[in-house]
Enzyme design. Structure first.
Site: not given
Length: 668
Positions: A35-38, A84, A117, A136, A170, A286, A310, A422, A427
């Protein structure tokens, strides 16, 4: 209230709101109630309404989402955003460790971080002020998403220090935000997002920033793109600096002295995965020393000083109900398994690649089988094996056809190849796939021409080849499904802009067999215009580094085709550029520089030049830059903290320059 008092109050409100925002969104330790932030935010909004000149770009009020954008502008990354390399098991990680130590010696420390992710983004600051954010993209060129990124409250609009640099991070959607978003979408009878990553990417690329503001995105910043001027010497120090100036970094990172420690930490972090409030799809390792990172350098696609481990793919059972055939742009016939829908690694999977007939036979796959499915690298669904014990006897053996499913032409198996192909140039399936390739990101990069739109245009008979794309009219596009006036105008503008692309994009887009994006750039640099390249002989082509017999034959055969010659003339008449626009390739005989014809290795930390600037400067004078020292190396440029490459150059009695001498040579 007078202007001076209003300005003072605005600064005080900025400082208070930014502090409370940092405590809540970065530290997760709020010191005041919402409430103070708002209340403070409302006070600032009213103040800016009364004094519009106080509404600056770094004001906390700018996080709610501004004007709707017509389209995303392109942004060229000063430092490329490379992907990577991947490791999938302990042996891969030990190989990475061995390669690192072979180059820089045994004294190596690593930093282990979670691989979030989400969507990789770049944030640029000038004198501490956030001025631009970008996706990116293809690693070289992204899209300007500044207004959307401003809505992420953990991104500081002004830093605690007046630094000018570019950082990488990310952007992601926390699991709770994802669940709430999908609940809302279901209530509105909209299609739910498949996973938090797709939801984050879809939110970041909204043309209306107000939509992004409602999605409750977050970010972890993980690196500084150009460390010049920051004074840090280690990646871990860079992360500490990022925290110090106001960024949110991931606290699960660890420093390791050995690869054994890395493996132990990966095991610990993998156990934590399910209990995290956000999705991860791996662990990043790294090299900590920035001097060693410089020495290790990069391949064409990824840094040699980092690797992504992974997680083992989740495996599930489902039924293979049928096998579908598709025809690629080169005519290769690819079988695809159609599956009973099943959840794998966070998404619903209904299709999986079977690659070719040999794989189907090797795994004894039949229609109706119960199969085990996983996602390779948590991305691409594939059939792992068949559960033969669960067969009922009703399963059907699959055989590849003898004729193309799209045009009925007889299929052939070229000697030395596994795939059936083919070879009919008319085609329709190949033509459609070729069109999709032509407009793709690494080719002509035409925004708004996705697979669905290309397929629709082709089906309606509006495009038969790539030249027809440049003949499309506004009226034709407006008749298509889901094409309004704004999207039509944006697409037409994107098509016109693509005419200005440099030659290498056109060459890659044309889909010449064996010619990838890198080879297309080599050909464009060497021959400079498509007219000269069309006349090139096989001998002239194989004389070029990186161009082998197969590729040379493919290029000559392609441009000997009268249909191709007609197409190239059509593209030129429609205003498509056929000239190389990048840095000119300087031939040794045309350069009077000492560097002409020399093979040069850069090592250590450069102060006056970035590694890319040094490389481009040497190549512009006719030199060639390689990553390792050998007997064929002519010159080594050694910056600060040069390591094993400098030592090897001294042992081989190779000429050594410091950065100052290189700088003088480049600026003669």
């Amino acid at each position: 209230m007078d202007k001076q008092s209003a300005n003072k109050l605005a600064r005080e409100l900025h400082e208070l709101i930014n502090t409370y925002n940092y405590e809540y969104n970065v530290l997760d330790k709020p010191s005041v109630p919402d409430s103070e932030y708002d209340r403070l935010m409302q006070e600032l909004l009213k103040l800016e309404e009364a004094f519009p000149e106080l509404k600056t770009s770094d004001s906390p009020t700018q996080r709610v989402g501004g004007t709707v954008l017509a389209a995303f502008q392109k942004v060229v990354h000063k430092t490329p955003m490379l992907s990577l390399g991947n490791a999938f098991n302990e042996a891969d990680l030990r190989d990475f460790d061995r390669r690192v130590k072979q180059s820089v010696g045994d004294d190596v420390q690593y930093v282990v971080e979670l691989k979030i992710d989400g969507l990789a983004v770049s944030l640029r600051y000038e004198n501490g002020l956030f001025v631009q954010g970008a996706t990116r993209g293809d690693g070289t060129t992204g899209e300007d998403i500044t207004e959307n990124l401003k809505t992420i409250r953990s991104i500081p609009l002004r830093l605690k220090k007046e630094l000018s640099f570019e950082v990488r991070g990310e952007a992601f959607m926390p699991k709770k935000s994802f669940e709430k978003l999908n609940e809302l979408r279901l209530q509105l009878e909209e299609e739910p997002f498949a996973n938090p990553r797709n939801a984050a990417a879809g939110s970041i690329r909204q043309l209306d920033p107000k939509i992004a503001a409602k999605r409750n995105l977050d970010i972890f910043v993980y690196s500084i793109a150009d460390l010049g001027g920051t004074g840090v010497e280690k990646h871990s120090e860079a992360l500490d600096l990022l925290e110090e100036v106001g960024f949110k970094t991931n606290q699960e990172r660890r420093k390791c002295e050995t690869i054994e420690e890395v493996l132990t930490i990966i095991e610990d972090l993998q156990e934590k995965r399910a209990n995290l409030s956000y999705d991860i799809d791996g662990i990043v390792i790294k090299v900590d020393s920035l001097a060693q990172q410089e020495e290790l350098g990069f391949t064409a696609k990824s840094p040699r000083w980092a690797i992504a481990y992974k997680f083992p793919a989740e495996e599930v059972m489902t039924k293979l109900v049928d096998i579908e055939l598709s025809v690629g742009r080169t005519g290769v016939i690819t079988p695809t398994a159609l599956l009973e829908p099943v959840r794998v690694a966070g998404t619903t999977v209904q299709r999986a690649s079977l690659h070719n007939e040999d794989l189907i036979r090797e795994k004894d796959i039949k229609i109706g089988d119960t199969v085990v499915v996983k996602k390779a690298g948590d991305i691409i669904p594939e059939v792992v094996n068949v559960l033969i014990d669960l067969r009922t006897g009703e399963e059907q053996t699959f055989s590849m056809p003898t004729h193309c499913p799209a045009c009925e032409s007889e299929l052939v198996r070229i000697e030395g190849e596994v795939a059936l192909r083919c070879i009919n140039p008319q085609c329709p399936a190949q033509i459609k796939e070729g069109l999709i390739h032509f407009v793709s990101r690494n080719a002509m990069n035409i925004d708004g021409l996705g697979e669905r739109v290309v397929a629709q245009l082709f089906q309606e008979g509006l495009i038969k080849d790539v030249a027809d794309l440049y003949r499309l009219t506004r009226d034709q596009l407006l008749e298509l499904e889901r094409m309004g006036e704004k999207s039509t105008d944006n697409l037409l503008n994107a098509i016109v802009q693509s005419k200005e692309n440099s030659l290498e994009r056109l060459l890659f887009g044309l889909g010449i067999r064996h010619v990838g994006a890198k080879a297309a750039k080599t050909l464009a640099q060497e021959f400079e215009t498509i007219e000269i390249l069309q006349q090139a002989t096989k001998d002239e082509l194989i004389a070029i580094n990186e161009i082998g017999d197969k590729m040379a034959d493919a290029v000559v055969t392609y441009f000997d085709n009268p249909d191709v010659q007609y197409l190239v003339n059509e593209l030129k008449s429609l205003g498509v550029n056929t000239t190389y626009k990048g840095p000119k390739l300087i031939r040794v005989e045309d350069s009077d520089s000492y560097l002409a014809g020399k093979t040069v290795v850069l090592t250590g930390k450069l102060e006056q030049l970035s590694r890319n600037e040094a490389k481009e400067g040497i190549e512009a004078l006719g030199g060639k830059v390689t990553g390792s020292v050998s007997k064929s190396t002519d010159l080594v440029v050694a910056g600060e903290s040069a390591g094993s490459k400098l030592k090897k150059a001294q042992e081989l009695n190779i000429e050594i320059w410091d950065e100052a001498r290189l700088f003088d040579e480049l600026n003669k």
